[in-house]
Write an enzyme that holds these catalytic residues in place. Structure first.
Site, PDB file in Angstrom:
ATOM      1  CG  HIS A  22       8.539   7.974  -7.594  1.00 35.60           C
ATOM      2  ND1 HIS A  22       9.347   8.927  -8.164  1.00 35.60           N
ATOM      3  CD2 HIS A  22       7.512   7.785  -8.473  1.00 35.60           C
ATOM      4  CE1 HIS A  22       8.836   9.305  -9.327  1.00 35.60           C
ATOM      5  NE2 HIS A  22       7.721   8.618  -9.537  1.00 35.60           N
ATOM      6  CD  GLU A  23       4.677   5.135  -8.077  1.00 37.27           C
ATOM      7  OE1 GLU A  23       3.656   5.828  -8.247  1.00 37.27           O
ATOM      8  OE2 GLU A  23       5.544   4.970  -8.952  1.00 37.27           O
ATOM      9  CG  HIS A  26       3.155  10.221  -8.263  1.00 36.17           C
ATOM     10  ND1 HIS A  26       3.436  11.398  -8.911  1.00 36.17           N
ATOM     11  CD2 HIS A  26       4.071   9.322  -8.717  1.00 36.17           C
ATOM     12  CE1 HIS A  26       4.465  11.227  -9.726  1.00 36.17           C
ATOM     13  NE2 HIS A  26       4.877   9.975  -9.617  1.00 36.17           N
TER      14      HIS A  26
END
Length: 451
Positions: A22-23, A26
């Site tokens: 997920h990170e 980003h």
């Protein structure tokens, strides 16, 4: 102790995987958008391990592995050098900021697609949903279902396996309307269609048994009461039960099936039970007192034991072998179905149609991760895909502090031509923090209530 350590290790690996992906979503988009990334952290709190990369980004593994974050250069967070101003997050276009916010959930969905694609390429096996019994007065009986028939469709969705039947029924939790069923007789492909009315079906039920609620059992080998697993803190372990024990009788009552043992225990919280088991060819006596736990607003007995499931004959299984393109299509469709189901479930929970007690926190997730890992890497990867979809979908909720909340703010900015006032955004973030923390506390409460 070993079981606890194994659960912790598997849980950490599972959480870290979906959070890191997920990170990284980003991080990857931010870098390509020209934004300066100051820190990439897996976990919150005190750093346990950190290093600085060639890009001068600080990489951190922190003490609390329940999330992560990517910190970018931003004038709102402090002074930055004049040279870095063009790379500040707040100076990027609405489109770039929106892409960075959406990239985390998108990465989770991509992970699920890739994992499911690999599993589908390997081949998928499921139990054929052939009806064994139909309960009198049940929905199934009203629909005219009969033993020996195979459940072929639910609401026009094909159900070639028991898992597919369960998923189709899950989508109708708390629903009102017509439940459409299609079955076929043995040796025939002709579909027999029927329709039955449901009204807020299983509204508020905690951990509902969908097939039992429909009123059918599926033809499988009899599940005898053989111990398959013991929880470390359960009373069954301390009483002397061992994995592999075959439970013969309790208080002189014969227990030929696992469900007989389950019902016997559930009806006797805090009551002494004298049990006879067969172990290594000999009979042994064990005395156990089920712990009293709350379930669906009533006290039931629990001993902390799971069953050893029998092997399913090949004649009762269905295998799906797919090529690369078919497997990719199936993984895309499965991921789409899981995302849709997640949002539908949240909406129905807010309407009171699905019990909020079904909301699980990190303890339950850790236990499921450990149990799937024990079942094999295929089961664990399937759970990893499901968890990744859930994390991505939940982060798209329009709650400030979540990615979805950021996207809502950017949407207003795109329409109005300027950002929302700082006071409005700050108030939104404060409300978002309170809401997210409240949900986390409630989920933890549910976890402890299930222990």
């Amino acid at each position: 102790m070993i079981d606890t350590l194994q659960t912790i290790v598997v849980a950490l690996v599972t959480f870290a995987t979906v959070v890191a992906v997920h990170e990284y979503g980003h991080f990857w988009v931010a870098r390509r958008a020209g934004v300066k990334v100051l820190r990439f952290s897996i976990g919150f709190g005190k750093p346990l391990l950190n290093w600085r990369g060639k890009d001068n980004t600080e990489y951190v593994i922190a003490a609390i592995p329940l999330g992560g974050y990517v910190r970018m250069a931003d004038e709102r967070d402090g002074d930055i050098t004049a040279a870095d101003l063009p790379r500040a997050f707040n100076r990027q276009s609405v489109g770039k900021r929106s892409a960075i916010a959406a990239a985390g959930p998108a990465a989770n969905f991509l992970l699920a697609i890739l994992v499911l694609w690999g599993l589908f390429l390997r081949g998928e096996i499921g139990v054929i949903p052939e009806i064994a019994t139909v309960a009198p007065g049940s929905i199934a009986e009203q629909a005219g279902l009969q033993p020996g028939q195979e459940i072929r469709e639910i609401d026009a969705r094909e159900t070639p396996t028991v898992a597919a039947v369960n998923f189709a029924l899950l989508e109708r939790l708390g629903d009102t309307g017509a439940l459409n069923l299609a079955v076929s007789r043995p040796g025939s492909d002709a579909l027999i269609r029927s329709e039955v009315a449901i009204d807020k079906w299983l509204k508020g039920a905690e951990q509902p048994d969908l097939l039992a609620a429909l009123g059918v059992t599926i033809r499988t080998p009899p599940v005898v009461p053989r111990v398959g697993g013991l929880t470390e803190a359960g009373v069954a372990r301390s009483a002397g039960f061992q994995v592999g024990d075959l439970i013969l009788e309790a208080d002189g009552t014969q227990l030929p099936l696992w469900i007989d043992w389950v019902n016997y225990v559930r009806s006797r919280p805090d009551q002494r039970i004298e049990v006879w088991v067969e172990r290594a060819g000999t009979r042994q006596n064990i005395v156990v007192t089920p712990a009293s736990v709350m379930a669906e607003d009533k006290r039931i007995g629990s001993v902390g034991m799971s069953v050893a499931l029998p092997a399913i004959p090949a004649s009762q299984q269905r295998r799906f072998d797919r090529g690369p393109w078919d497997a990719l299509s199936a993984s895309l469709n499965r991921t789409k179905d899981l995302v849709t189901f997640t949002f539908k479930s949240i909406a129905r929970m807010l309407q009171g149609l699905i019990s909020p007690s079904n909301l699980s926190g990190p303890i339950t997730i850790a236990q499921v991760a450990a149990s799937t890992a024990e079942a094999g890497w295929v089961a664990w990867l399937g759970f990893l895909a499901l968890l990744s979809v859930s994390l991505g979908a939940l982060n798209l909720l329009p709650i400030p502090v979540l990615d979805g909340g950021h996207l809502v703010f950017y949407g207003f900015e795109a329409v109005m031509g300027k950002p929302l006032p700082e006071k409005v955004q700050l108030a939104g973030y404060q409300m978002g923090v309170v809401l997210v923390l409240s949900i986390m506390v409630f989920a933890l409460y549910n976890d402890f209530a299930k222990l």
